[in-house]
Scaffold this motif. Sequence first.
Motif, mmCIF file in Angstrom:
data_model
loop_
_atom_site.group_PDB
_atom_site.id
_atom_site.type_symbol
_atom_site.label_atom_id
_atom_site.label_comp_id
_atom_site.label_asym_id
_atom_site.label_seq_id
_atom_site.Cartn_x
_atom_site.Cartn_y
_atom_site.Cartn_z
ATOM 1 N N THR A 132 32.616 6.753 22.089
ATOM 2 C CA THR A 132 31.421 6.885 22.924
ATOM 3 C C THR A 132 31.621 7.913 24.035
ATOM 4 O O THR A 132 30.829 7.970 24.980
ATOM 5 C CB THR A 132 31.045 5.531 23.554
ATOM 6 N N SER A 133 32.665 8.714 23.927
ATOM 7 C CA SER A 133 32.982 9.690 24.968
ATOM 8 C C SER A 133 32.379 11.060 24.653
ATOM 9 O O SER A 133 32.368 11.486 23.491
ATOM 10 C CB SER A 133 34.500 9.837 25.096
ATOM 11 N N PRO A 134 31.911 11.787 25.672
ATOM 12 C CA PRO A 134 31.438 13.151 25.465
ATOM 13 C C PRO A 134 32.528 14.071 24.911
ATOM 14 O O PRO A 134 32.232 15.090 24.295
ATOM 15 C CB PRO A 134 31.002 13.599 26.867
ATOM 16 N N GLN A 135 33.778 13.676 25.121
ATOM 17 C CA GLN A 135 34.893 14.496 24.657
ATOM 18 C C GLN A 135 35.049 14.458 23.137
ATOM 19 O O GLN A 135 35.725 15.302 22.554
ATOM 20 C CB GLN A 135 36.201 14.036 25.315
ATOM 21 N N LEU A 136 34.419 13.508 22.486
ATOM 22 C CA LEU A 136 34.552 13.384 21.036
ATOM 23 C C LEU A 136 34.102 14.657 20.331
ATOM 24 O O LEU A 136 34.720 15.093 19.353
ATOM 25 C CB LEU A 136 33.766 12.185 20.522
ATOM 26 N N ALA A 137 33.031 15.269 20.811
ATOM 27 C CA ALA A 137 32.534 16.499 20.184
ATOM 28 C C ALA A 137 33.571 17.613 20.272
ATOM 29 O O ALA A 137 33.773 18.374 19.307
ATOM 30 C CB ALA A 137 31.229 16.933 20.841
#
Length: 305
Positions: free
Chosen positions: A89-94
């Motif tokens: 659920t983290s923006p860093q996943l992308a």
Amino acid sequence: MTPRTAHPLRLVAIVALVAILGAVGVTAAGAAPVRSTTAAVATSSRADRPAAPRAMWVWDTSDPESVVALATTRGIGQLYAAVPPNVGTSPQLAQLRRLVELADEAGLRVDALGGDPGWVDNPTWVVNSWLKPALATGLFTGVHVDIEPYTTAAWTTNRKAVVKRYLSTLDTLRTAAGTAPIEADIPFWYDEIAANGSTLDRETIRRTTAVTVMAYRNLADGVDGSIALSANEIQAGADLGRQVRIGQETTFLGTDPTEVKQTFFGQGLTQMESQLSRITAAYAGSPSFAGLAVHDAAGYAAVTD
């Protein structure tokens, strides 16, 4: 601290990641089908991708293109990429997806990097909030932890208890990781710390697939060089049937002579490579020597001639 004390690994990089020649390029015509096919093949073989002779820590994953370009230019085959808790659920996943996509195309292995001294106090949280979410992404070939329990106040006041919790945390992570290989960063002076009737370096090595020894010196030879400082861990790895890397630093640590000697910051790439080649030559015959690891992408990009 004695000269054998290593500086903590997790440093805020003050050197910006610079542009590197040889960035990964794609042609406009037919690019999408080629990238899709390549990614599909890479994903299917990712789990079988072996450890590479050179690895690199990547704490800042915001510029995947520059990181992979640096890796391919410098002969890095394995990345330790920082993964936040609850990455799903983290923006860093992308960013991480893009990094792994590019790494797949370049044939690089990417391991999930994480760690904090506080992990030793709540390993269940680590498993549920960091390890399992990271592995659930399907992005990573293995797990790489950098816990550094010696940076806590309790290390001074009750070291025996901290060591016990640290080793218990490694046991918990190893079990939870299942078939995924798990590696750990250790300072070279763990061979001086008693643990379970042995030493902390050996007890850490027993619980992991491999370790990276932070033998941070900008000289390979001599009694205070990287080769001598990592010798006990290389032997321990051979005795225990585990792989051992030698870590090298490139970020700015400070101006004190003790700090300066721990990093290649401010030195040229040719000079750095000369020292790295000495380490590789010294341990080429050891069954436990797995190669080198460079800390970190931002600092390494700034080391040029």
